[in-house]
Structure formats: structure tokens, C-alpha cells
Motif scaffolding. Structure first.
Motif, mmCIF file in Angstrom:
data_model
loop_
_atom_site.group_PDB
_atom_site.id
_atom_site.type_symbol
_atom_site.label_atom_id
_atom_site.label_comp_id
_atom_site.label_asym_id
_atom_site.label_seq_id
_atom_site.Cartn_x
_atom_site.Cartn_y
_atom_site.Cartn_z
ATOM 1 N N GLU A 111 0.947 -1.203 0.001
ATOM 2 C CA GLU A 111 -0.103 0.050 0.007
ATOM 3 C C GLU A 111 0.799 1.120 -0.022
ATOM 4 O OE1 GLU A 111 -3.695 -0.420 2.636
ATOM 5 O OE2 GLU A 111 -2.429 -1.881 3.533
ATOM 6 N N MET A 112 1.707 1.201 -0.934
ATOM 7 C CA MET A 112 2.765 2.450 -0.870
ATOM 8 C C MET A 112 2.092 3.695 -1.297
ATOM 9 S SD MET A 112 5.342 1.274 0.687
ATOM 10 C CE MET A 112 4.280 0.425 1.846
ATOM 11 N N GLY A 113 1.160 3.522 -2.197
ATOM 12 C CA GLY A 113 0.551 4.756 -2.607
ATOM 13 C C GLY A 113 -0.146 5.874 -1.350
ATOM 14 N N VAL A 114 -0.586 4.871 -0.583
ATOM 15 C CA VAL A 114 -1.156 5.790 0.735
ATOM 16 C C VAL A 114 0.026 6.682 1.372
ATOM 17 C CG1 VAL A 114 -1.991 5.378 3.088
ATOM 18 C CG2 VAL A 114 -3.037 3.948 1.110
ATOM 19 N N LEU A 115 1.359 5.909 1.310
ATOM 20 C CA LEU A 115 2.434 6.894 1.924
ATOM 21 C C LEU A 115 2.962 7.877 1.141
ATOM 22 C CD1 LEU A 115 4.546 3.951 3.566
ATOM 23 C CD2 LEU A 115 2.711 5.462 4.789
ATOM 24 N N ILE A 116 2.788 7.834 -0.234
ATOM 25 C CA ILE A 116 3.293 8.759 -1.161
ATOM 26 C C ILE A 116 2.366 9.999 -1.159
ATOM 27 C CG2 ILE A 116 3.746 9.103 -3.650
ATOM 28 C CD1 ILE A 116 4.607 6.598 -4.102
ATOM 29 N N GLY A 117 1.107 9.597 -1.140
ATOM 30 C CA GLY A 117 0.041 10.652 -1.214
ATOM 31 C C GLY A 117 -0.054 11.566 -2.444
ATOM 32 N N LYS A 143 20.233 13.731 8.850
ATOM 33 C CA LYS A 143 19.238 14.184 7.968
ATOM 34 C C LYS A 143 18.709 12.642 7.392
ATOM 35 C CE LYS A 143 18.150 16.300 3.248
ATOM 36 N NZ LYS A 143 18.849 16.828 2.177
ATOM 37 N N VAL A 144 17.159 12.721 7.379
ATOM 38 C CA VAL A 144 16.525 11.420 7.115
ATOM 39 C C VAL A 144 15.764 11.574 6.021
ATOM 40 C CG1 VAL A 144 15.174 9.571 7.956
ATOM 41 C CG2 VAL A 144 16.339 10.852 9.511
ATOM 42 N N LYS A 145 16.198 10.633 4.857
ATOM 43 C CA LYS A 145 15.338 10.823 3.554
ATOM 44 C C LYS A 145 14.571 9.610 3.479
ATOM 45 C CE LYS A 145 17.949 12.096 -0.058
ATOM 46 N NZ LYS A 145 18.815 12.149 -0.697
ATOM 47 N N LEU A 146 13.343 9.755 3.267
ATOM 48 C CA LEU A 146 12.308 8.559 2.858
ATOM 49 C C LEU A 146 11.944 8.588 1.524
ATOM 50 C CD1 LEU A 146 9.818 9.277 5.748
ATOM 51 C CD2 LEU A 146 12.134 8.189 6.055
ATOM 52 N N ASP A 147 11.943 7.238 1.014
ATOM 53 C CA ASP A 147 11.335 6.981 -0.470
ATOM 54 C C ASP A 147 10.904 5.649 -0.489
ATOM 55 O OD1 ASP A 147 11.042 7.657 -2.933
ATOM 56 O OD2 ASP A 147 13.208 7.106 -3.791
ATOM 57 N N THR A 148 9.911 5.352 -1.415
ATOM 58 C CA THR A 148 9.373 4.215 -1.678
ATOM 59 C C THR A 148 9.183 3.909 -3.215
ATOM 60 O OG1 THR A 148 7.447 2.609 -1.186
ATOM 61 C CG2 THR A 148 7.142 4.961 -1.202
ATOM 62 N N GLU A 149 9.401 2.943 -3.863
ATOM 63 C CA GLU A 149 9.068 2.728 -5.083
ATOM 64 C C GLU A 149 9.841 3.636 -6.118
ATOM 65 O OE1 GLU A 149 4.811 2.384 -5.493
ATOM 66 O OE2 GLU A 149 4.759 0.376 -4.697
ATOM 67 N N ASP A 150 10.989 4.133 -5.590
ATOM 68 C CA ASP A 150 11.933 4.823 -6.364
ATOM 69 C C ASP A 150 10.965 6.166 -6.675
ATOM 70 O OD1 ASP A 150 14.335 5.307 -7.266
ATOM 71 O OD2 ASP A 150 13.923 4.669 -9.315
ATOM 72 N N TYR A 151 10.128 6.663 -5.855
ATOM 73 C CA TYR A 151 9.113 7.693 -6.161
ATOM 74 C C TYR A 151 10.084 8.971 -6.507
ATOM 75 C CZ TYR A 151 6.054 11.580 -5.510
ATOM 76 O OH TYR A 151 5.589 13.121 -5.794
ATOM 77 N N ARG A 152 11.143 9.152 -5.790
ATOM 78 C CA ARG A 152 11.851 10.630 -5.645
ATOM 79 C C ARG A 152 12.474 10.706 -7.223
ATOM 80 N NH1 ARG A 152 9.907 13.282 -1.413
ATOM 81 N NH2 ARG A 152 10.423 12.301 0.632
ATOM 82 N N LYS A 153 13.056 9.645 -7.591
ATOM 83 C CA LYS A 153 13.744 9.776 -8.723
ATOM 84 C C LYS A 153 12.555 9.911 -9.977
ATOM 85 C CE LYS A 153 17.037 7.617 -12.041
ATOM 86 N NZ LYS A 153 16.185 7.714 -13.130
ATOM 87 N N ARG A 154 11.597 9.084 -9.759
ATOM 88 C CA ARG A 154 10.675 9.125 -10.931
ATOM 89 C C ARG A 154 9.777 10.711 -11.026
ATOM 90 N NH1 ARG A 154 6.274 6.697 -9.803
ATOM 91 N NH2 ARG A 154 6.463 5.723 -7.908
#
Length: 220
Positions: A111-117, A143-154
Motif C-alpha cells: 500500500e505504498m501509494g497511501v504513503l506517497i500521497g 538528515k533522514v530521507k524517505l522513499d518508496t518505489e523509487d518515487y523521488r527519482k520518478r
């Protein structure tokens, strides 16, 4: 014992007092009670103890001990509490670059879409809160960086393509274009993507959370 009980907060390990026949025995007992290895233990000797005379007047050794502070572990504990409260099953993968004070966190789950928003707003908010919580416990900024499903790069790739398209539109129409409100990271992507463009310039306008980038034609 552990402080902070509320969901979404970080566990702060307080000192426990341990007494035994010798300091070594007290350290061993502390390791068992805290469930840690020797390299994870922080302790101070309160009383080294004494054997007395012929067994009389002996005093036990006393130490104060706790688990060493670990920014990486606190990040995991904080996020685990948040996801438990949200009833989400999320695998948390962390990578700690201690030299540069950076913790990269990757989420995995169904359910990573929920975390991305929307446009990454939920992920950004969670990243902001995690940074606040973790840095309450350390003198050195992490510094903490959060990511999932390579969202940041996309998202970065999408914004760079958007910047090029907007640049083309400004050159064609010779009129400035104001983009939608973006967070600081996204605005930096737009600025960076067009900084070497000879025909257009960029600047930001407005106040948060409505601050946005404007692309204009350069004047000769």
C-alpha cells in the motif's frame, strides 16, 4: 526502563541501575536485562564494590547502564509506531551513512501509494516529522530521507521534463508561466533543470505552502 509510550514517538532508553558481586557481573546482568551486546551498552560505575574482611562488610558493585543511542534504530522505532497506528504493514529498510549524517529509508509493501500521497505530500510530511523526532535525541544533526518505489527519482524525472516543456512554451509565446505550488525540493529541481538555459530564467514567488516557480523569457 523505556520512556515515551505514545504512538508515533521515539523510545528513549533511560539508565537502569544494576548491582552484582563485581562490576563485570553487573555488566553481564545489564546486557541480559537490556537484551543488547557489549558494543551496544553504555554504562558508568557508581560503586566498584568491596569484598570486606573475611566476608563481613562486603558491598556489591553498582553500575548505571542503558542501550547506546542509535539514530538509525530510533528512526525504525518511530516509523514502526506510526505504521502500527495506521494499521499498515510496511518493511523498513535503512542505510546509515554515519560519516555524512544521512539515513536513507526505503519502504516496501502493498500500500505504498497511501504513503506517497498526492504529489508526494504524505511522504514529505512523514519525512519532516521523522527528522524532527530523531534530531530531538542527538547533538549532531542527522538528515533522514524517505522513499518508496523509487518515487523521488520518478518525480525528479517528471519535473525535469516539465521544466523543458515550460521553457519551450515561454520561448514560443514570449510570456511568463507560473507553475503550480511546489515544495522546496521540487522547486530546486525546476531551477536546476533550467539554470543553463540561455533564453529563460526562473524565480520563486509566494509564501509557503503556495510558493511556486515562475519561468520568464530573458531580456537581451
Amino acid at each position: 526502563m523505556k520512556g515515551i509510550i505514545n504512538k508515533g514517538e521515539i523510545f528513549v532508553m533511560e539508565f537502569i541501575e544494576v548491582s552484582a558481586k563485581t562490576v563485570g557481573d553487573a555488566i553481564t546482568d545489564a546486557l541480559v536485562r537490556l537484551g543488547v551486546t557489549s558494543d551496544q551498552l553504555e554504562y558508568e560505575v557508581v560503586n566498584e564494590g568491596s569484598t570486606g574482611f573475611l566476608g563481613f562488610g562486603s558491598k556489591p558493585a553498582v553500575i548505571k547502564a542503558r542501550k547506546k543511542y542509535s539514530p538509525e534504530e530510533n528512526v525504525r522505532e518511530f516509523l514502526t509506531n506510526v505504521f502500527d497506528a495506521m494499521h499498515l504493514e510496511v518493511e523498513i529498510v535503512t542505510k546509515y551513512d554515519e560519516e555524512n549524517g544521512l539515513i536513507d529509508v526505503e519502504f516496501k509493501g502493498n500500500e505504498m501509494g497511501v504513503l506517497i500521497g498526492k504529489r508526494g505530500q504524505t511522504l514529505d510530511s512523514l519525512q519532516y516529522l521523522t527528522n524532527l523526532a530523531v534530531n530531538k535525541q542527538t547533538d549532531h544533526y542527522v538528515k533522514v530521507k524517505l522513499d518508496t518505489e523509487d518515487y523521488r527519482k520518478r518525480r525528479k524525472d517528471t519535473l525535469e521534463n516539465l521544466a523543458k516543456n515550460i521553457s519551450y512554451k515561454v520561448k514560443r509565446t514570449k510570456r511568463p508561466v507560473a507553475l503550480e505550488p511546489m515544495n522546496p525540493f521540487e522547486r530546486r529541481v525546476i531551477h536546476s533543470a533550467l539554470q543553463n538555459d540561455r533564453f529563460v530564467s526562473t524565480h520563486s514567488e509566494g509564501e509557503e505552502p503556495y510558493r511556486h516557480v515562475v519561468v520568464t523569457l530573458k531580456r537581451n
